[in-house]
Scaffold this active site. Structure first.
Site, PDB file in Angstrom:
ATOM      1  N   GLY A 102       0.733  -1.248   0.000  1.00 42.27           N
ATOM      2  CA  GLY A 102       0.000   0.000   0.000  1.00 42.27           C
ATOM      3  C   GLY A 102       0.762   1.298   0.000  1.00 42.27           C
ATOM      4  O   GLY A 102       1.052   1.882  -1.043  1.00 42.27           O
ATOM      5  N   THR A 134       1.359 -10.487   6.479  1.00 42.37           N
ATOM      6  CA  THR A 134       2.503 -11.075   5.782  1.00 42.37           C
ATOM      7  C   THR A 134       2.780 -12.512   6.200  1.00 42.37           C
ATOM      8  O   THR A 134       3.756 -13.098   5.746  1.00 42.37           O
ATOM      9  CB  THR A 134       3.761 -10.231   6.050  1.00 42.37           C
ATOM     10  OG1 THR A 134       4.019 -10.245   7.461  1.00 42.37           O
ATOM     11  CG2 THR A 134       3.562  -8.808   5.587  1.00 42.37           C
ATOM     12  N   LYS A 205      17.827 -14.985   8.609  1.00 41.72           N
ATOM     13  CA  LYS A 205      18.172 -16.406   8.742  1.00 41.72           C
ATOM     14  C   LYS A 205      18.719 -16.946   7.424  1.00 41.72           C
ATOM     15  O   LYS A 205      19.668 -17.739   7.410  1.00 41.72           O
ATOM     16  CB  LYS A 205      16.931 -17.199   9.155  1.00 41.72           C
ATOM     17  CG  LYS A 205      17.143 -18.711   9.272  1.00 41.72           C
ATOM     18  CD  LYS A 205      15.854 -19.403   9.665  1.00 41.72           C
ATOM     19  CE  LYS A 205      16.023 -20.915   9.722  1.00 41.72           C
ATOM     20  NZ  LYS A 205      16.850 -21.350  10.861  1.00 41.72           N
ATOM     21  N   ARG A 283      39.382   5.836  22.903  1.00 41.88           N
ATOM     22  CA  ARG A 283      40.808   5.558  22.663  1.00 41.88           C
ATOM     23  C   ARG A 283      41.281   4.385  23.506  1.00 41.88           C
ATOM     24  O   ARG A 283      42.050   3.559  23.052  1.00 41.88           O
ATOM     25  CB  ARG A 283      41.639   6.805  22.989  1.00 41.88           C
ATOM     26  CG  ARG A 283      41.517   7.921  21.961  1.00 41.88           C
ATOM     27  CD  ARG A 283      42.294   9.136  22.405  1.00 41.88           C
ATOM     28  NE  ARG A 283      41.719   9.711  23.622  1.00 41.88           N
ATOM     29  CZ  ARG A 283      42.328  10.615  24.382  1.00 41.88           C
ATOM     30  NH1 ARG A 283      43.539  11.023  24.062  1.00 41.88           N
ATOM     31  NH2 ARG A 283      41.740  11.106  25.453  1.00 41.88           N
ATOM     32  N   TYR A 284      40.812   4.319  24.734  1.00 43.14           N
ATOM     33  CA  TYR A 284      41.103   3.186  25.615  1.00 43.14           C
ATOM     34  C   TYR A 284      40.192   3.289  26.827  1.00 43.14           C
ATOM     35  O   TYR A 284      39.408   4.243  26.975  1.00 43.14           O
ATOM     36  CB  TYR A 284      42.572   3.156  26.044  1.00 43.14           C
ATOM     37  CG  TYR A 284      43.114   4.440  26.625  1.00 43.14           C
ATOM     38  CD1 TYR A 284      42.908   4.780  27.956  1.00 43.14           C
ATOM     39  CD2 TYR A 284      43.850   5.320  25.839  1.00 43.14           C
ATOM     40  CE1 TYR A 284      43.409   5.947  28.490  1.00 43.14           C
ATOM     41  CE2 TYR A 284      44.362   6.501  26.358  1.00 43.14           C
ATOM     42  CZ  TYR A 284      44.131   6.803  27.692  1.00 43.14           C
ATOM     43  OH  TYR A 284      44.625   7.972  28.221  1.00 43.14           O
ATOM     44  N   HIS A 347      38.650  12.200  40.102  1.00 40.18           N
ATOM     45  CA  HIS A 347      38.549  10.748  40.255  1.00 40.18           C
ATOM     46  C   HIS A 347      37.210  10.351  40.891  1.00 40.18           C
ATOM     47  O   HIS A 347      37.170   9.551  41.828  1.00 40.18           O
ATOM     48  CB  HIS A 347      39.719  10.203  41.060  1.00 40.18           C
ATOM     49  CG  HIS A 347      41.059  10.481  40.447  1.00 40.18           C
ATOM     50  ND1 HIS A 347      41.338  10.207  39.131  1.00 40.18           N
ATOM     51  CD2 HIS A 347      42.177  11.056  40.962  1.00 40.18           C
ATOM     52  CE1 HIS A 347      42.588  10.578  38.864  1.00 40.18           C
ATOM     53  NE2 HIS A 347      43.115  11.095  39.954  1.00 40.18           N
ATOM     54  N   GLY A 376      43.210  19.962  37.022  1.00 42.84           N
ATOM     55  CA  GLY A 376      43.064  18.794  36.166  1.00 42.84           C
ATOM     56  C   GLY A 376      41.772  18.048  36.393  1.00 42.84           C
ATOM     57  O   GLY A 376      41.594  16.938  35.883  1.00 42.84           O
ATOM     58  N   ASN A 497      34.600   4.948  52.913  1.00 36.28           N
ATOM     59  CA  ASN A 497      33.959   5.645  54.029  1.00 36.28           C
ATOM     60  C   ASN A 497      34.036   7.160  53.805  1.00 36.28           C
ATOM     61  O   ASN A 497      35.125   7.706  53.639  1.00 36.28           O
ATOM     62  CB  ASN A 497      34.639   5.298  55.342  1.00 36.28           C
ATOM     63  CG  ASN A 497      34.311   3.920  55.821  1.00 36.28           C
ATOM     64  OD1 ASN A 497      33.161   3.552  55.907  1.00 36.28           O
ATOM     65  ND2 ASN A 497      35.334   3.145  56.188  1.00 36.28           N
ATOM     66  N   ASP A 549      35.828   5.388  66.281  1.00 40.27           N
ATOM     67  CA  ASP A 549      35.489   6.068  65.044  1.00 40.27           C
ATOM     68  C   ASP A 549      35.668   7.566  65.111  1.00 40.27           C
ATOM     69  O   ASP A 549      35.031   8.320  64.386  1.00 40.27           O
ATOM     70  CB  ASP A 549      34.055   5.727  64.635  1.00 40.27           C
ATOM     71  CG  ASP A 549      33.988   4.409  63.885  1.00 40.27           C
ATOM     72  OD1 ASP A 549      34.722   4.269  62.901  1.00 40.27           O
ATOM     73  OD2 ASP A 549      33.227   3.532  64.300  1.00 40.27           O
TER      74      ASP A 549
END
Length: 595
Positions: A102, A134, A205, A283-284, A347, A376, A497, A549
């Site tokens: 169609g 189909t 397939k 890149r890594y 970090h 940085g 911690n 502590d």
């Protein structure tokens, strides 16, 4: 419960795709029309026994084998008709007979392409409001028959079925439909494609004999291949892989949607699939010897959710593996705050956080919180960066010597003025400038362990949602409690911690990632220095004993208030210590471990 997490490809495969298929991430279908009856594929529900007789003249392409009738045929049935005229004219120019349905057939005819409409030869209407289209041997026999098996070819001949050499199909726009706004359950169901995935899987397939194309970006490569200009034996196999992945991604969206419709409020299904889309190879990884790639999560739940994965990069070097981790940490932290705030991350830990009405002052204070670590690092803002702030970022000198211009890997913000972006670009060619939307709430958080995945709700709690209960004899002043809440929110984003010392909406020092909580306390005090007197100290976990502590050590250093999770009888020792030194102790009842 099993978690089926399906990656799109490995970086190596992605590289091959870029060189060969140029397999750009599959685009979702962009048509947002009402739930259709879909006249495409309608008549394909009936027999195609006459297709072989009514097909046009054939051209023997080098890469394909003759069909049963000796004619080359292409089956095209598309919801997304991008570049359809280009494809149709290209195929017709190569002598292929095009069988279509169609809407697709009408578009091809409008472009001057000759088309055999399936209903003209099947004499069989669609059934069940278009649900049966189909699923018929005349289609799948012509797709699935192996050309190297004589009994397959004999069966086709006996039943008058012609073969298809190329199948071009994409699917109903289910993904776009269910994410476009309010949609009824019935409308969503009617946009689940059945015949399309079946044809795609059948062609994939039998990819040795049938080329399957699901992405309009692959039309040029397909035509080149059919012309015999590409001697690439892997081409059909890569098309088949891409087709199968297209269906897998589609099915994952349907499955996710059905689960949410059927199990509202239940976050953890017995099994599920996460559809990932390759955005870039890197890149890594964390280290140079590790290969890596970045994938975007295409789950329905993340549509419009924001975050670093959907950030726009305006400038700078390509992002690295560690850049993504650090930028994500910085953005998640700064997004917690409503008032103008700057967060500096190194970090994945915030080493400087400050909130002020004046964002320039907030930036300066955040850097001064730990200027050595900030150098940085990644600097994030929850306000638009204008020209004045951009100049401050570009020219600010390190508080350590007053001379060295501060260097950052990434700047991330929710927006930039035109002039602000221009100024910031002048800081460094390498500086990565990201624009991100605030991350959504209530998401599912996944984390990999060897051989499996951990799933949990995202940690969305804010200080406003927590009751701070005073346990000490001394009740905190209003400003002290505000400091405690600020410190506690910062500690949420510091690795356990975690200890944070803060005052007047500014982080003065923090200790992170220490197996011994006492060491985290000492690190935080070393960074805070004399400014720690009268400040708030927040801990992401419970201080059970004063002597073990460092509660007493904190009190002796002049801290004004301690905020920590509690609720156990073991907190009596900490309470006694705080009472001894006249320090307020408030318990949150909620902890924020971050590994």
């Amino acid at each position: 419960m099993p978690l089926h997490l399906h990656l799109l490809s490995s970086p190596a495969t992605a590289a091959k795709l870029a060189a060969g298929l140029r397999a750009a991430p599959l685009r979702r279908c962009h048509s947002l029309a009402p739930a259709p009856r879909h006249t495409d594929r309608v008549a394909l529900a009936s027999s195609l026994s006459a297709v072989a007789r009514s097909a046009g003249p054939a051209v023997a392409a080098a890469q394909t084998k003759p069909s049963v009738s000796g004619k080359k045929q292409v089956l095209i049935s598309l919801s997304d008709k991008t570049d359809l005229a280009y494809l149709g004219n290209g195929l017709q120019g190569l002598g292929y007979s095009i069988v279509s349905t169609g809407g697709t057939a009408s578009s091809l005819e409008a472009a001057g392409v000759s088309v055999t409409k399936v209903e003209e030869i099947t004499h069989f209407p669609e059934m069940l409001d278009g649900r049966v289209k189909t699923l018929h041997p005349s289609i799948h026999g012509g797709i699935l028959a192996r050309r190297d098996q004589e009994h397959h070819l004999k069966a086709l001949k006996d039943h008058g079925i012609g073969t298809f050499d190329v199948v071009v199909v994409n699917l109903y726009p289910f993904y776009d439909k269910v994410t476009s706004g309010n949609i009824s359950f019935e409308d969503g169901i009617e946009n689940i494609d059945i015949g399309g995935p079946t044809m795609i899987r059948a062609a994939a397939k039998n990819h040795k004999d049938v080329l399957i194309v699901v992405d309009h970006n692959d039309y040029p490569a397909l035509l080149e291949y059919l012309k015999g200009k590409r001697d690439d034996q892997q081409f059909p196999r890569m098309l088949a892989w891409k087709a199968m992945q297209h269906v897998a991604s589609y099915d994952s969206a349907v499955s996710e949607w059905l689960w949410k419709q059927s199990n509202k409020g239940e976050m953890f299904p017995p099994s599920f699939t996460v559809p990932l889309e390759l955005k870039s190879t890197l890149r890594y990884g964390e280290n140079p010897h590790q290969s890596a790639a970045f994938y975007a999560d295409k789950s329905l739940s993340l549509v419009g959710a924001g975050g670093i994965a959907t950030a726009i990069q305006h400038h700078g070097k390509e992002m690295s593996y560690n850049n993504y981790l650090d930028a994500d940490a910085a953005w998640n932290c700064v997004s917690e705050f409503d008032s103008p705030t700057c967060v500096v991350v190194k970090h994945t830990n915030p080493c400087g956080v400050a909130s002020r009405k004046d964002i320039l002052e907030a930036y300066r204070l955040a850097v001064r919180g730990d200027a050595v670590s900030a150098f940085g690092g990644i600097v994030a803002f929850n306000t638009t960066i204008d020209e004045d702030l951009a100049k401050e970022i570009r020219e600010f000198r390190s508080p350590t010597d007053g001379e060295t211009r501060m260097f950052y890997e990434i700047v991330v913000a929710p927006g930039y003025t035109e002039k602000g972006l221009e100024v910031l670009r002048g800081k460094s060619k390498a500086l990565r400038i990201l624009e991100a939307k605030r991350s959504g709430k209530g998401m599912l958080s996944l984390r990999q362990v060897s051989g499996g995945w951990l799933a949990q709700e995202s940690d969305d709690l804010t200080p406003e949602e927590i009751t701070f209960t005073t346990k000490s004899e001394r009740s905190p002043q209003e400003n002290e409690l505000a400091d405690a809440k600020f410190a506690w929110l910062c500690a949420k984003h510091v690795k356990s911690n975690a200890i944070v010392i803060a005052k007047n909406n500014c982080m003065l020092g923090m200790g992170s990632g220490q197996p011994n909580r006492r060491e985290s306390v000492r690190i935080a005090f070393r960074k805070a220095g004399e400014e720690a007197k009268g400040a708030a100290l927040a801990s992401d976990a419970f201080f059970p004993f004063a002597w073990n502590d460092a509660v007493e050590e904190a009190c002796q250093n002049g801290i004004g208030i301690i905020a920590q999770p509690g609720g156990s009888k073991k907190d009596e020792d900490a309470v006694a210590c705080c009472n001894k030194y006249g320090v307020s102790l408030v318990l949150t009842g909620v902890r924020h471990f971050k590994h």
